[in-house]
Each structure stands twice: as C-alpha cells, then as structure tokens.
Design an enzyme around this catalytic site. Sequence first.
Site, mmCIF file in Angstrom:
data_model
loop_
_atom_site.group_PDB
_atom_site.id
_atom_site.type_symbol
_atom_site.label_atom_id
_atom_site.label_comp_id
_atom_site.label_asym_id
_atom_site.label_seq_id
_atom_site.Cartn_x
_atom_site.Cartn_y
_atom_site.Cartn_z
ATOM 1 N N CYS A 86 42.046 2.157 -12.203
ATOM 2 C CA CYS A 86 43.361 1.477 -11.572
ATOM 3 C C CYS A 86 44.700 1.731 -11.764
ATOM 4 O O CYS A 86 45.060 2.887 -11.576
ATOM 5 C CB CYS A 86 43.074 -0.218 -11.922
ATOM 6 S SG CYS A 86 44.020 -1.462 -10.733
ATOM 7 N N HIS A 203 37.093 -1.552 -10.964
ATOM 8 C CA HIS A 203 36.921 -1.657 -12.253
ATOM 9 C C HIS A 203 35.406 -1.844 -12.888
ATOM 10 O O HIS A 203 34.701 -2.953 -12.942
ATOM 11 C CB HIS A 203 37.655 -3.075 -12.649
ATOM 12 C CG HIS A 203 39.127 -3.016 -12.608
ATOM 13 N ND1 HIS A 203 39.937 -2.597 -13.787
ATOM 14 C CD2 HIS A 203 39.822 -3.228 -11.646
ATOM 15 C CE1 HIS A 203 41.048 -2.736 -13.113
ATOM 16 N NE2 HIS A 203 41.237 -3.154 -11.971
ATOM 17 N N GLU A 205 34.482 -1.786 -15.833
ATOM 18 C CA GLU A 205 34.472 -2.575 -17.115
ATOM 19 C C GLU A 205 34.533 -4.068 -16.692
ATOM 20 O O GLU A 205 34.123 -4.730 -17.756
ATOM 21 C CB GLU A 205 35.716 -2.086 -17.981
ATOM 22 C CG GLU A 205 37.066 -2.865 -17.499
ATOM 23 C CD GLU A 205 37.763 -2.145 -16.566
ATOM 24 O OE1 GLU A 205 37.161 -1.406 -15.890
ATOM 25 O OE2 GLU A 205 38.949 -2.634 -16.277
#
Lengths: 231, 83
Positions: A86, A203, A205
């Site tokens: 990002c 993302h 994560e």
Amino acid sequence: MKFGVVIFPGSNCDHDLIDALKRNTGQEVVELWHKDTDMQGCDFVFIPGGFSYGDYLRSGAIAKLSPIMTSVVEFANNGGYVMGICNGFQILCESGLLKGALLRNNNQLFVCQNQYLKPETTATAITNKLDRDKAYNFPIAHAEGRYYADEETLDELEANNQILFRYCDKHANVGGESNPNGSLNDIAGICNEGRNVFGMMPHPERGADPKLGNQDGVAIFESIMVSLAVS
Amino acid sequence: MKYRVEIDVMPQKALLDPQGKAVHHGLEELGLNNIESVRIGKHITLHLDAPSREAAAEETEQACKKLLVNPVMEHFEFEIFED
C-alpha cells in the site's frame, strides 16, 4: 532469519504486519525506525501501509528522503529483499526502486473493500506458493492506487514477467468491473527486474489470522519462508 | 538577492485527472457551460536568497526534479520574481 518492518510517522499497518509475520513465520521481527540507518542484519525488509508523513506533497514523496530509506535503497541495490504494501508500494515507486506511480483512483473514492487478485507469476520470492488459477481475497484500502507507467515501461513489465497480481473477480476473471481503481493493465502489484523488490496495493497482512476470517494472505508468508530457506 | 519563485505542478497531459473531471461536472451543474475542461494541479511558492537569477532558477530546477515533482505523473513550470 530476521524480518524488519520500517516505521514512519503516519505508518498504521506496521503492527498488523509485525503480528502477521510473527504468527505465520515464527521468526524474529524488528522495527526499523525512520530516523535510523541501521538495518539490524535483516534478511527481508517490509515497508508497511499507512500515511507516512501525512501523505504531504505526494504519497511516499517525503518518506523516500528519510535516513532509513537510504539504507533500504542500498540494501535493495545489493540484492536484499524489500516488499512495500500500500503506502509502502507508493514509497518504493517514489524512491525509484520500482517503476511507475500510484495515482488518485479514477473514481475519486477511498476504496476500502475485500478484493480478489489473480497471481500472474509464481517465479518470485513472495508468490512461489500461490496457485495461478486461484482468486485470492486480500483487503484493499487506498485513495491513490491507480497504477500508472508509460507504455514502454508497461511493455517491459509484461515482457519480463514482473506483474505480481492483477485485480479480478472471484472466478479469477481479470479486469473490467473488478478493477477497483483504474490501474493500467489491472495491475495490483509488481516487482523489479532483479526480482528482489516487490510492491502491491492490497494487504496480505490483513488476511493472515484465522480470527479475521480470511487466511488468503498466509500463502505470501509461506512463499517468503520457502525462498529464504533456499537463498 | 531575494527571489520569489512561483511553481505550477500539473498532471501530465496524457493522464486522466479524475479530480478535474469531477470539478468540471460541478461547474456544468452551475450552468457554466462554456468551460471545456478542467485540470487540477498544485502551486508552490519558494522564497530564495541566491547570488543571481540563474542560480535561483538552477536551485528551483533541482528542487522540482529531486522532490517537488514526480515526472512519471507531473510536469512543472515556474516564474521568478525579485522579492
């Protein structure tokens, strides 16, 4: 094996990433403060999402001048693994480690949603465990994610197999309505020519913990473990 | 010598400027129908103390190329005034 996560003023996905790394790799993870230059012997460095330096001037423009980024650029130029997610992707483009730029989404909206992605190559350190025919569901959250590069650069990225992911629907059909921001060639992530620097807007994560109800991101961390074990 | 430099940073001509497009639409809503297009960039003012106008221009060029402008997405022009 040691992972490093860079922290800028305004980073806000740093701890999500640290948690995901610890949970999914079991390895040591250290924080790399933006004012430091010491890479602390890390094997793989991450630039997390957020709004470094308040996105002043342009997303990532100020972050690229921070002391830690000087070390990160040197680390990458010596073949070290660096991945930006990002805002991290924006910073890597601004710093010149990755080509192109991330522009304001063509619909003018901050897009915050679950998004399907199709892996375009498994010949990288972060995608080697992925299934090229599967649509992976990774959250996205950005206002400036429209990947842009001139035609020559795009041709080069395509020819060298440097596209990591394209936006797709749940059946892995790429593009059209599934492209959330107007990115050229539906690009969600790329790597450099040396295949050691990676950038993506989505993302992983945020999809790597069973409690979050999405574990599609785990395959990225598994891939990293495989590549570090053999390198 | 004190100089003031006025810099305009604009999105590259080939790029879609969604902000400009949205504002254009707003202007049309107001009945301002003669406006054919809108593009939105940013304006930056620098104050310099430089030995000459050329030196001020050179330093401004450096500032633009190294930080103020990303040539992948933007182009710039500037004007120098004695302050």
